[in-house]
Motif scaffolding. Structure first.
Motif, PDB file in Angstrom:
ATOM      1  N   ASP A  17       0.740  -1.114  -0.022  1.00 35.43           N
ATOM      2  CA  ASP A  17       0.000  -0.228   0.041  1.00 35.43           C
ATOM      3  C   ASP A  17       0.803   1.352   0.174  1.00 35.43           C
ATOM      4  OD1 ASP A  17      -2.504  -1.582  -0.466  1.00 35.43           O
ATOM      5  OD2 ASP A  17      -1.989  -1.823   1.827  1.00 35.43           O
ATOM      6  N   ALA A  20       2.110   3.013  -2.954  1.00 32.00           N
ATOM      7  CA  ALA A  20       1.187   2.790  -4.039  1.00 32.00           C
ATOM      8  C   ALA A  20       1.613   4.060  -4.498  1.00 32.00           C
ATOM      9  CB  ALA A  20      -0.097   2.747  -4.372  1.00 32.00           C
ATOM     10  N   ARG A 120      -5.856   3.290  -4.016  1.00 32.37           N
ATOM     11  CA  ARG A 120      -5.881   2.412  -4.819  1.00 32.37           C
ATOM     12  C   ARG A 120      -6.698   2.538  -6.420  1.00 32.37           C
ATOM     13  NH1 ARG A 120      -1.145  -0.391  -4.994  1.00 32.37           N
ATOM     14  NH2 ARG A 120      -0.208  -0.768  -3.103  1.00 32.37           N
TER      15      ARG A 120
END
Length: 335
Positions: A17, A20, A120
């Motif tokens: 995560d 990203a 995301r």
């Protein structure tokens, strides 16, 4: 609640995560090291991903790593962990930008953890946006998000907006005629060579967006003047919504705060239905960056120019595999 060790799967998910986050030319200038013994992440700079011509003082590197740090904090809170964050914890190790210790479990979702779903969903959009106003309540929320991370966010209007647009245009002209900039852009767009399925860095041609045929939105031309097969031209906004993200001082720790503030703003903007891109060409030139500051007080340092609006979502750009950016250690830092 008492803290339990994180599993390798949990550690990997947190690093996934964090990675990203956006970064200059999608260079992804970060590495993560996790120490099981103390439940601590280290966020480190990756010296091999520096853009020495475009980012000689490593300001953009710190901002990108700050954005990754914010994602790590959001993911930790969403997962029920309380992250204790320290910036630049070791003056003797310049590549160590931050440490994040998972101090314990927490009940309930925090305001920051609530941004998790946007990690995301956030992608840079280099497409035209609608000529549509951003509601004042949304602008206020974005300003508050930046302030929560120790930064400011301002939406220039009138002659100040015109000045920002002219500075961005001047920077783009300089970039297109600057050999060092062109060489770095070619490296991180792979010189126009089509991306393969294994390409894990840089900006692919499918993410360039259309060529600007009109409008006032300040767009970076990732094609650097070369022809890209199938790339169409489009009219962009005549009344773009730009936001200046700044800090009071201009030190590495301020750049890290700016990166966290930038990502917090972008994640909230995503949840509010806004698309976003970067218009930071002027901040890459020292003599153009200075005039961007607050025209009333003449203080502060602009770290990034954001373009916000309602429009198409951008495509996902590649990321390096987690195994290439994450090291897991059994002990504690310094042990």
């Amino acid at each position: 609640m008492s803290a339990q060790p994180l599993s390798e799967e949990q550690v990997t998910a947190l690093a996934y995560d964090a990675a990203a986050a956006p970064s200059l030319h999608n260079a992804q200038p970060w590495r993560f090291r996790y120490f099981h013994g103390s439940r601590t992440f280290h966020v480190r700079a990756d010296p091999g991903r520096v853009l020495p011509h475009t980012d000689p003082d490593l300001r953009a590197l710190h901002i990108g790593c700050g954005a990754a740090l914010l994602n790590l904090r959001v993911a930790a809170l969403h997962g029920g962990w309380e992250p204790d964050t320290r910036l630049l914890p070791d003056p003797g190790d310049r590549d160590l930008l931050a440490s994040v210790r998972m101090t314990g479990r927490r009940d309930g979702e925090s305001d920051l953890g609530a941004l998790y779903e946007a990690i995301r969903a956030r992608h840079t959009s280099r497409y035209p946006f609608e000529e549509r106003e951003i509601p004042e309540a949304v602008r206020t929320a974005l300003v508050d998000a930046a302030r929560a991370e120790g930064a400011s966010l301002a939406f220039p209007t009138g002659w100040h907006l015109q000045e920002v647009l002219e500075l961005a245009q001047e920077a783009e002209v300089r970039n297109l005629g600057d050999r060092g900039h062109d060489e770095e852009l070619e490296r991180w767009t792979h010189g126009g060579v089509p991306f393969s399925d294994t390409a894990a860095e840089g900006v692919p041609e499918y993410a360039f967006g259309p060529r600007k045929a009109g409008g006032r939105a300040p767009m970076r031309d990732f094609a650097a003047g070369r022809t890209v097969a199938g790339r169409e031209a489009a009219e962009f906004e005549h009344h773009p919504h730009l936001a200046l993200l700044g800090t009071e001082r201009d030190r590495p720790e301020d750049w890290l705060r700016a990166g966290q503030a930038m990502e917090r703003v972008l994640l909230l903007a995503t949840l509010e239905g806004l698309s976003s891109s970067f218009a930071g060409q002027a901040v890459e030139w020292a003599e153009l960056r200075w005039p961007l500051r607050d025209p009333v007080t003449g203080t502060g340092h602009v770290q990034m120019v954001l373009r916000l609006g309602y429009g198409p979502k951008g495509p996902a750009t590649p990321r390096r595999p987690v195994r290439e950016v994450l090291d897991i250690e059994p002990g504690t830092p310094g042990a």
